[in-house]
Design a protein around this motif. Structure first.
Motif, PDB file in Angstrom:
ATOM      1  N   GLU A  13       0.802  -1.221   0.000  1.00  0.00           N
ATOM      2  CA  GLU A  13       0.000   0.000   0.000  1.00  0.00           C
ATOM      3  C   GLU A  13       0.838   1.277   0.000  1.00  0.00           C
ATOM      4  N   ARG A  14       2.161   1.137  -0.123  1.00  0.00           N
ATOM      5  CA  ARG A  14       3.015   2.333  -0.189  1.00  0.00           C
ATOM      6  C   ARG A  14       2.606   3.234  -1.352  1.00  0.00           C
ATOM      7  N   ASN A  15       2.295   2.629  -2.484  1.00  0.00           N
ATOM      8  CA  ASN A  15       1.922   3.413  -3.657  1.00  0.00           C
ATOM      9  C   ASN A  15       0.475   3.863  -3.564  1.00  0.00           C
ATOM     10  N   LYS A  16       0.238   5.111  -3.903  1.00  0.00           N
ATOM     11  CA  LYS A  16      -1.133   5.600  -3.936  1.00  0.00           C
ATOM     12  C   LYS A  16      -1.911   4.819  -4.991  1.00  0.00           C
ATOM     13  N   GLY A  17      -3.138   4.500  -4.668  1.00  0.00           N
ATOM     14  CA  GLY A  17      -3.955   3.766  -5.621  1.00  0.00           C
ATOM     15  C   GLY A  17      -3.681   2.282  -5.663  1.00  0.00           C
TER      16      GLY A  17
ATOM     17  N   SER B 194       2.703  -5.535  -6.449  1.00  0.00           N
ATOM     18  CA  SER B 194       3.809  -5.924  -5.564  1.00  0.00           C
ATOM     19  C   SER B 194       4.039  -7.428  -5.597  1.00  0.00           C
ATOM     20  N   ALA B 195       5.243  -7.816  -5.193  1.00  0.00           N
ATOM     21  CA  ALA B 195       5.562  -9.228  -5.016  1.00  0.00           C
ATOM     22  C   ALA B 195       6.427  -9.373  -3.776  1.00  0.00           C
TER      23      ALA B 195
ATOM     24  N   PHE C 114      10.874  -3.510 -13.112  1.00  0.00           N
ATOM     25  CA  PHE C 114      10.566  -3.495 -11.680  1.00  0.00           C
ATOM     26  C   PHE C 114      11.183  -2.281 -10.989  1.00  0.00           C
ATOM     27  N   SER C 115      10.647  -2.001  -9.795  1.00  0.00           N
ATOM     28  CA  SER C 115      11.186  -0.920  -8.964  1.00  0.00           C
ATOM     29  C   SER C 115      11.138  -1.359  -7.509  1.00  0.00           C
ATOM     30  N   ASP C 116      11.782  -0.593  -6.657  1.00  0.00           N
ATOM     31  CA  ASP C 116      11.747  -0.816  -5.200  1.00  0.00           C
ATOM     32  C   ASP C 116      12.169  -2.225  -4.795  1.00  0.00           C
ATOM     33  N   PHE C 117      13.198  -2.759  -5.436  1.00  0.00           N
ATOM     34  CA  PHE C 117      13.681  -4.101  -5.076  1.00  0.00           C
ATOM     35  C   PHE C 117      14.342  -4.056  -3.702  1.00  0.00           C
ATOM     36  N   GLU C 118      13.910  -4.927  -2.809  1.00  0.00           N
ATOM     37  CA  GLU C 118      14.476  -4.960  -1.460  1.00  0.00           C
ATOM     38  C   GLU C 118      14.759  -6.400  -1.042  1.00  0.00           C
ATOM     39  N   ARG C 119      15.826  -6.565  -0.276  1.00  0.00           N
ATOM     40  CA  ARG C 119      16.094  -7.829   0.412  1.00  0.00           C
ATOM     41  C   ARG C 119      15.989  -7.552   1.908  1.00  0.00           C
ATOM     42  N   VAL C 120      15.175  -8.321   2.594  1.00  0.00           N
ATOM     43  CA  VAL C 120      14.943  -8.118   4.019  1.00  0.00           C
ATOM     44  C   VAL C 120      15.297  -9.408   4.745  1.00  0.00           C
TER      45      VAL C 120
ATOM     46  N   MET D  50      11.371  -8.368  -1.907  1.00  0.00           N
ATOM     47  CA  MET D  50      10.169  -7.588  -2.198  1.00  0.00           C
ATOM     48  C   MET D  50      10.462  -6.710  -3.422  1.00  0.00           C
ATOM     49  N   VAL D  51       9.446  -6.555  -4.258  1.00  0.00           N
ATOM     50  CA  VAL D  51       9.645  -5.782  -5.480  1.00  0.00           C
ATOM     51  C   VAL D  51       8.300  -5.267  -5.974  1.00  0.00           C
ATOM     52  N   LYS D  52       8.320  -4.189  -6.741  1.00  0.00           N
ATOM     53  CA  LYS D  52       7.106  -3.647  -7.353  1.00  0.00           C
ATOM     54  C   LYS D  52       7.254  -3.606  -8.872  1.00  0.00           C
TER      55      LYS D  52
END
Length: 304
Positions: free
Chosen positions: A34-38, A139-140, A203-209, A300-302
């Motif tokens: 839900e970070r992205n609006k809409g 998102s994924a 893709f955008s916002d690729f993260e490793r947590v 995580m990725v968008k």
């Protein structure tokens, strides 16, 4: 992964004794989405869904599809769903591989997850299929947990590693994991390429947590462990019996169960109990409880 689809694999024990994911993990994923609006909440897909444990937790979405290549897993997931009071039509299960989802239209999915499955994926095929089915800003989140740890008995980690990752073919299940998937899991998905390396610009916002606590200090910016469970020792033994490597071990060593101390899993379990007994100075019974935790890693990725 093929082990889970064999007729001799006990899916009932698998479903009953595998650890469950905390609510905080799903909330973490939903907040990311839900970070992205809409952000839309119409359709979610759970890849490698197994018995549907994570599928039914995707409650904010109107339509949720669990996907697994094993007909046995899908059968158990559907049977479990029929026994659960959930909204009619919200969930469905499809037998398919994660890398080929022809039943999904282009740009039709808001969230894709995979729980304890992504180490099996062919990422050169997975990333393009993900780019195809995700909506813009969809998102994924893909997560795995590695070998269990005793919260109060870190000294037993060496025994766990020797059993799960050792090379002794008669006293360790290490040689019997399906590769390269198991190594990718043990290395907390760091070998999984970033999506844009396979599909540039998709893709955008690729993260490793890494929710790995102090168990793997070499991982970048580790967070506190969030996956924990209080288990009886008898339940711990049942969990050990869900390991696919143990299933393969028994196929290769059919007489192992004749050992007077029990089969390889029982011997390992007894060694762990004895280790706790030495530290606590008291006998440990099967009904006694012990705190277990699992390091967990996530990608995580968008969709751009």
């Amino acid at each position: 992964m093929a082990t889970f689809g064999k007729s001799s694999f006990n899916t009932a024990i698998y479903a009953a004794f595998r650890p469950t994911y905390p609510r905080s993990l799903y909330d973490f994923v939903f907040r990311y989405h839900e970070r992205n609006k809409g952000a839309r909440w119409d359709r979610a897909v759970d890849l490698g869904c197994g018995t549907g444990q994570a599928t039914v937790e995707l409650t904010p979405f109107k339509h949720v599809i669990g996907v697994d290549p094993s007909s046995k897993m899908i059968e158990v997931a559907q049977e479990t769903l029929e026994k659960t009071p959930v909204s009619t039509g919200q969930y469905e299960y499809v037998q398919a591989s994660a890398e080929s989802l022809p039943f999904l239209e282009d740009s039709s999915v808001d969230l894709v997850i995979a729980a304890q499955a992504s180490h099996w994926f062919d990422w050169n095929k997975m990333w393009p299929e993900l780019a195809r089915v995700l909506r813009k800003n969809g998102s994924a989140a893909f997560w795995i947990y590695s070998e269990f740890r005793f919260t109060r008995y870190p000294s037993l980690t060496k025994k766990i590693n020797a059993y799960g990752q050792g090379i002794d073919p008669l006293n360790s299940v290490g040689p019997y994991w399906q590769q390269p998937g198991r190594s990718i899991l043990e290395n907390h998905l760091v070998e999984v390429p970033e999506g844009n390396e396979v599909v540039p610009g998709a893709f955008s916002d690729f993260e490793r947590v890494f929710f790995t606590g102090d168990h793997y200090p070499s991982l970048p910016s580790p967070r506190s462990v969030i996956m924990r469970k209080k288990m009886t020792w008898n339940d711990l033994l049942s969990y050990l019996n869900t390991w696919s490597s143990l299933h393969t071990f028994r196929q290769h060593n059919p007489t192992d169960g004749e050992n007077p101390r029990g089969d390889v899993a029982v011997r390992f379990w007894k060694d762990l109990k004895e280790g706790v007994e030495q530290e606590d100075g008291r006998a440990v019974e099967g009904h006694d409880e012990v705190d277990i935790e699992w390091p967990l890693a996530m990608i995580m990725v968008k969709r751009a």
